[in-house]
Scaffold this motif. Structure first.
Motif, PDB file in Angstrom:
ATOM      1  N   LYS A   1       0.802  -1.223   0.000  1.00 59.62           N
ATOM      2  CA  LYS A   1       0.000   0.000   0.000  1.00 59.62           C
ATOM      3  C   LYS A   1       0.837   1.276   0.000  1.00 59.62           C
ATOM      4  N   LYS A   2       2.027   1.227   0.594  1.00 59.35           N
ATOM      5  CA  LYS A   2       2.784   2.470   0.751  1.00 59.35           C
ATOM      6  C   LYS A   2       4.284   2.243   0.628  1.00 59.35           C
ATOM      7  N   ILE A   3       4.939   3.224  -0.048  1.00 58.97           N
ATOM      8  CA  ILE A   3       6.398   3.276  -0.128  1.00 58.97           C
ATOM      9  C   ILE A   3       6.806   4.589   0.536  1.00 58.97           C
ATOM     10  N   GLY A   4       7.600   4.511   1.591  1.00 59.85           N
ATOM     11  CA  GLY A   4       7.883   5.664   2.441  1.00 59.85           C
ATOM     12  C   GLY A   4       8.893   6.638   1.874  1.00 59.85           C
ATOM     13  N   ASN A   5       9.081   7.721   2.605  1.00 65.23           N
ATOM     14  CA  ASN A   5      10.012   8.785   2.248  1.00 65.23           C
ATOM     15  C   ASN A   5      11.432   8.229   2.146  1.00 65.23           C
ATOM     16  N   SER A   6      12.050   8.458   0.984  1.00 69.08           N
ATOM     17  CA  SER A   6      13.443   8.014   0.733  1.00 69.08           C
ATOM     18  C   SER A   6      13.633   6.522   0.944  1.00 69.08           C
ATOM     19  N   ALA A   7      12.570   5.749   0.766  1.00 72.23           N
ATOM     20  CA  ALA A   7      12.669   4.300   0.974  1.00 72.23           C
ATOM     21  C   ALA A   7      13.768   3.692   0.116  1.00 72.23           C
ATOM     22  N   PHE A   8      13.904   4.175  -1.108  1.00 76.00           N
ATOM     23  CA  PHE A   8      14.963   3.712  -2.011  1.00 76.00           C
ATOM     24  C   PHE A   8      15.814   4.900  -2.452  1.00 76.00           C
ATOM     25  N   GLY A   9      16.033   5.831  -1.566  1.00 76.06           N
ATOM     26  CA  GLY A   9      16.818   7.010  -1.899  1.00 76.06           C
ATOM     27  C   GLY A   9      18.313   6.750  -1.859  1.00 76.06           C
ATOM     28  N   ASP A  10      19.012   7.512  -2.668  1.00 74.67           N
ATOM     29  CA  ASP A  10      20.484   7.487  -2.647  1.00 74.67           C
ATOM     30  C   ASP A  10      21.046   6.112  -2.995  1.00 74.67           C
ATOM     31  N   LEU A  11      20.493   5.489  -4.049  1.00 80.14           N
ATOM     32  CA  LEU A  11      21.032   4.218  -4.560  1.00 80.14           C
ATOM     33  C   LEU A  11      21.929   4.546  -5.752  1.00 80.14           C
ATOM     34  N   GLY A  12      23.161   4.865  -5.456  1.00 78.25           N
ATOM     35  CA  GLY A  12      24.053   5.383  -6.486  1.00 78.25           C
ATOM     36  C   GLY A  12      24.263   4.464  -7.662  1.00 78.25           C
ATOM     37  N   GLY A  13      24.275   3.148  -7.446  1.00 75.79           N
ATOM     38  CA  GLY A  13      24.554   2.207  -8.525  1.00 75.79           C
ATOM     39  C   GLY A  13      23.338   1.695  -9.256  1.00 75.79           C
ATOM     40  N   ALA A  14      22.151   2.213  -8.925  1.00 78.67           N
ATOM     41  CA  ALA A  14      20.928   1.709  -9.556  1.00 78.67           C
ATOM     42  C   ALA A  14      20.898   2.034 -11.043  1.00 78.67           C
ATOM     43  N   THR A  15      20.355   1.095 -11.833  1.00 78.19           N
ATOM     44  CA  THR A  15      20.197   1.307 -13.275  1.00 78.19           C
ATOM     45  C   THR A  15      18.747   1.218 -13.719  1.00 78.19           C
TER      46      THR A  15
ATOM     47  N   ASP B   1       7.453  11.562  -0.719  1.00 84.59           N
ATOM     48  CA  ASP B   1       8.502  12.438  -1.235  1.00 84.59           C
ATOM     49  C   ASP B   1       9.861  11.718  -1.218  1.00 84.59           C
ATOM     50  N   TYR B   2      10.639  11.997  -2.248  1.00 84.33           N
ATOM     51  CA  TYR B   2      12.027  11.529  -2.335  1.00 84.33           C
ATOM     52  C   TYR B   2      12.150  10.000  -2.317  1.00 84.33           C
ATOM     53  N   ALA B   3      11.082   9.300  -2.621  1.00 86.78           N
ATOM     54  CA  ALA B   3      11.079   7.836  -2.483  1.00 86.78           C
ATOM     55  C   ALA B   3      12.228   7.184  -3.249  1.00 86.78           C
ATOM     56  N   PHE B   4      12.524   7.667  -4.453  1.00 90.13           N
ATOM     57  CA  PHE B   4      13.600   7.086  -5.274  1.00 90.13           C
ATOM     58  C   PHE B   4      14.629   8.148  -5.662  1.00 90.13           C
ATOM     59  N   ALA B   5      14.683   9.241  -4.931  1.00 94.61           N
ATOM     60  CA  ALA B   5      15.523  10.382  -5.304  1.00 94.61           C
ATOM     61  C   ALA B   5      17.016  10.096  -5.113  1.00 94.61           C
ATOM     62  N   TYR B   6      17.807  10.824  -5.906  1.00 93.25           N
ATOM     63  CA  TYR B   6      19.272  10.795  -5.811  1.00 93.25           C
ATOM     64  C   TYR B   6      19.865   9.412  -6.076  1.00 93.25           C
ATOM     65  N   SER B   7      19.239   8.687  -6.968  1.00 97.72           N
ATOM     66  CA  SER B   7      19.783   7.391  -7.368  1.00 97.72           C
ATOM     67  C   SER B   7      20.429   7.517  -8.748  1.00 97.72           C
ATOM     68  N   MET B   8      21.034   6.417  -9.214  1.00 97.23           N
ATOM     69  CA  MET B   8      21.645   6.371 -10.554  1.00 97.23           C
ATOM     70  C   MET B   8      22.727   7.438 -10.735  1.00 97.23           C
ATOM     71  N   ASN B   9      23.593   7.586  -9.741  1.00101.42           N
ATOM     72  CA  ASN B   9      24.576   8.669  -9.774  1.00101.42           C
ATOM     73  C   ASN B   9      26.022   8.214  -9.915  1.00101.42           C
ATOM     74  N   TRP B  10      26.246   6.909 -10.084  1.00102.90           N
ATOM     75  CA  TRP B  10      27.625   6.429 -10.033  1.00102.90           C
ATOM     76  C   TRP B  10      28.228   6.093 -11.388  1.00102.90           C
ATOM     77  N   GLY B  11      27.597   6.419 -12.483  1.00100.79           N
ATOM     78  CA  GLY B  11      28.121   6.031 -13.789  1.00100.79           C
ATOM     79  C   GLY B  11      29.504   6.552 -14.070  1.00100.79           C
ATOM     80  N   TRP B  12      29.825   7.730 -13.549  1.00101.54           N
ATOM     81  CA  TRP B  12      31.118   8.344 -13.831  1.00101.54           C
ATOM     82  C   TRP B  12      32.287   7.579 -13.211  1.00101.54           C
ATOM     83  N   MET B  13      32.012   6.770 -12.193  1.00100.77           N
ATOM     84  CA  MET B  13      33.105   6.149 -11.456  1.00100.77           C
ATOM     85  C   MET B  13      33.914   5.196 -12.319  1.00100.77           C
ATOM     86  N   ASP B  14      33.240   4.394 -13.130  1.00 95.14           N
ATOM     87  CA  ASP B  14      33.931   3.411 -13.962  1.00 95.14           C
ATOM     88  C   ASP B  14      33.828   3.747 -15.445  1.00 95.14           C
TER      89      ASP B  14
END
Length: 724
Positions: A180-194, A209-222
């Motif tokens: 029924k519910k996905i909480g605030n930042s439940a999946f936030g800050d998952l840098g390696g997510a694709t 709010d921000y449930a999936f925010a700030y993810s997919m941010n690590w592409g530059w590393m490799d």
């Protein structure tokens, strides 16, 4: 001190209870045992086999190495897999609140020689007992994979439940009937997510709010070119999705929201600060009324699709605002697709801030969509206060032409048989723009395409247009044999290949061969019981023409009998008298065999020419192609399972040999020894000699046996003398 006499007396006392029979039996048994050992056959003698074959066996699998029996861990390339039990989780009232200390202690101990691979699997009993995942419960940096969908009774995922799981690549929430519910930042800050996928969640009502925010941010590393995707589909009860819930994902490139039946508002900044986001599709959102300001702020948007949103009445300011602009200050947004929107829709000025000049609005269907498209054109061309578009810089009505490739069943071809990707491509432009037919691709495993819909060359019209090419798939190669009644090839076999709709004409394959009369036709069929092929007679009702697709890879064997020779009465009399003698000399047999072989070879050569002339005519585009093989292997080389066929006669079977068909309903393959052993069980090995079975006679052991027997008899005689 014991003297010799006492020793002798003691020995006598040990043996005095034994009688003659005992000694006799013991002696014979000893002699037989020891002597027989010398003549025992030795399984591996020193004589190598001249034509050895090596038996192929399957290696016995080895057990998986384990480091910790308590947890049943096993090795993998990326680390150890942990065998989770209920004791590894802290659970309160059906909610996972964290991991037990014992888990961390074990993983920490492993790190010295083989780290944990980061995968969490839930024990089976959790499927029906776990109702929730609590705040920050599984917020572990090392987490790489988790099967949330196995928790079929799950109702909520708490705030920050997986936040900071930097190595978690894929989030998949599908078919969870109670979530029924996905909480605030439940999946936030998952840098390696694709990829983030939410699909078929019939009771999900809230994404905070921000449930999936700030993810997919690590592409530059490799230096990896991530193309992140977010897909929300079939969420019929979703009524609230929070601000920035899908924002701040650096390598997000594509978003699809489809089938959100209850959602009424797309909030501010929902997709903001996604600097590589180029494609957004909003489809089947029947109750959405408003798209709020800065919905797509600070993105690289190129194409926006708004379709099947009949309640949409408002699009706010700065819905689109480019994150990067060219030297003239314009963003990349150049294409808007609209269809089935509310006719009362209001589009605010500067709703699309500084889009690329000369863009297009594509109405999907009908005059209603054209009128809606005009509203967007007005907003972009005239109400953009920063810079109004005129002349060639104006946005105009447009259309697309998509080239699509399908197989003979109408299914879109995505890969060739060589696994090369096949992609449909789209040409878009302003209405009236000319387009030319591009070269159709050559697809491995398929023939030349046929245009089945659309116009190859022309001008782009309003809306979405398709040009569809249909390809025929290649079929499996099969073989046509023409053999005598002994299953020996009369002419070289033909290999047949082609495409699904090519025609196979069995009448054309039945050749007139000098000195032979056609007898019957056989085909291969797949045996479901054992999975290999056997021959069966083709019934008269079998169609003489069929497509290669319908043939399904069956091979055929045309059987011919030698033409009977007519003799006069005198010859018949002589033949009758000669036939009464059934014993011939070896020289006569050899001469007869030589003559027969010579005659057969001559006939095969003549018939081969006939086959070539017959099959050369089948070169049109819709006919199966055939070629004679360079060898004349008999059809006995095919695997055979035996069994009965469905009939005793085939097409044109006017001279059937009843002696062959009365007791069996199929023509068996040759029983030459070379084919008696399944090829999957043995393989020839000319370079290795395996020893033959045999025996080696050992003459030493029988001698020892004889000496032992003599000793026993002497002992028996001595004991008799003692009694006297």
């Amino acid at each position: 001190m014991t003297n010799d006499k006492e020793l002798h007396h003691n020995f006598y006392r040990i043996t005095e209870h034994l009688n003659g029979k005992h000694f006799l039996y013991a002696g014979l048994a000893t002699t037989t045992l020891i002597g027989g050992m010398g003549a025992t056959p030795i399984a591996l003698a020193d004589k190598p086999a001249a034509n050895a074959t090596e038996l192929v066996t399957t290696a016995v699998p080895t057990k998986t190495k384990t480091k910790n029996k308590r947890y049943g861990s096993s090795w993998s390339d990326t680390g150890q897999a942990y065998n989770f039990t209920a004791a590894d989780f802290v659970v309160e009232h059906g909610v996972i609140t964290g991991m037990d200390d014992s888990f961390f202690e074990t993983v920490e101990a492993w790190s010295e020689y083989s780290p944990w691979n980061g995968e969490i699997t839930f024990p089976a009993e959790f499927a029906t007992t776990i109702k929730g995942i609590g705040p920050s419960a599984l917020s572990m940096e090392a987490l790489t994979a988790v099967d949330i969908n196995s928790l079929t009774a799950l109702e909520f995922i708490g705030d920050g439940a997986f936040s900071g799981a930097y190595y978690l690549e894929k989030i998949d929430l599908s078919n969870l009937q109670h979530l029924k519910k996905i909480g605030n930042s439940a999946f936030g800050d998952l840098g390696g997510a694709t990829s983030i996928t939410l699909n078929n969640l019939p009771n999900l009502t809230t994404i905070d709010d921000y449930a999936f925010a700030y993810s997919m941010n690590w592409g530059w590393m490799d230096n990896v070119d991530y193309s992140g995707t977010i897909t929300l589909t079939n969420l019929p009860k979703l009524t609230s999705i929070g601000s920035y819930a899908l924002g701040g994902c650096e390598h997000l490139t594509s978003v699809t929201l489809d089938g959100l039946d209850s959602l009424k508002v797309l909030p501010e900044d929902l997709l903001s600060d996604n600097p590589e986001l180029t494609n957004v599709t909003l489809n089947n959102l029947p109750k959405v009324q408003r798209i709020e300001d800065t919905f797509l702020g600070n993105t690289a948007l190129q194409t926006l699709t708004l379709t099947n949103m009949p309640d949409l009445i408002y699009i706010g300011r700065y819905v689109y605002d480019a994150n990067e602009r060219d030297d003239d200050g314009y963003g990349a947004f150049n294409q808007l697709i609209v269809g089935n929107l509310n006719s009362a829709l209001t589009v605010e000025e500067n709703a699309f801030e500084m889009p690329h000049p000369g863009g297009i609005v594509i109405p999907l269907n009908g005059d209603g969509d054209v009128l809606t498209a005009q509203k967007f054109l007005t907003s972009i061309n005239e109400l953009n206060n920063d810079n109004q578009f005129t002349g060639s810089r104006k946005w105009e009505l447009g259309g697309t032409v998509t080239y699509k490739y399908v197989d003979q069943d109408g299914q879109v071809i995505t890969f060739g048989t060589d696994r090369t990707p096949v992609k449909a491509f789209t040409v878009s432009g302003k209405v009236g723009t000319k387009y030319d037919l591009p070269a159709t691709p050559t697809i491995a495993g398929y023939g030349k395409p046929t245009l089945v819909s659309g116009t190859e060359n022309g001008a782009i019209g309003i809306g979405m247009n398709e040009i569809v090419y249909q390809y025929e798939g290649a079929t499996s190669e099969f073989t046509i044999y023409r053999v005598d009644t002994n299953d020996k090839n009369i002419v070289p076999p033909e290999k047949i290949s082609g495409f699904t709709n090519d025609i196979l004409d069995l009448d054309d394959m039945q050749l007139a061969i000098a000195g032979y009369d056609f007898q019957e036709l056989n085909s291969t069929s797949l045996s479901r019981a054992v999975g290999d092929f056997s021959w069966q007679a083709v019934p008269d009702s079998f169609g003489k023409q069929l497509t290669l697709g319908a043939n399904a890879g069956r091979s055929y064997k045309f059987v011919y009998a030698k033409t009977a020779v007519k003799n006069n009465d005198s010859n018949s009399s002589n033949n009758s008298s000669n036939s009464s003698s059934t014993s011939n000399t070896n020289n006569s047999n050899n001469n007869s065999a030589g003559n027969s072989s010579s005659q057969s070879s001559s006939t095969a050569g003549t018939s081969s020419s006939a086959a070539s002339s017959s099959t050369d005519k089948k070169n049109d585009d819709n006919t199966a192609k055939s070629s004679s093989t360079s060898t004349t292997n008999d059809p006995t080389g095919l695997p055979v399972t035996g069994g009965n066929s469905t009939g005793t006669s085939g097409i044109g079977n006017t001279n059937a040999d009843t002696s062959r068909s009365s007791n069996t309903r199929y023509i068996p393959l040759s029983t030459d020894s070379g084919f008696n052993t399944p090829t999957s069980s043995i393989r020839g090995n000319d370079t290795k000699n395996l020893p033959q079975s045999g025996y080696v006679v050992n003459r030493v052991l029988p001698v020892i046996g004889a000496i032992a027997l003599a000793g026993v008899i002497g002992l028996y005689a001595f004991s008799k003398k003692r009694k006297l």
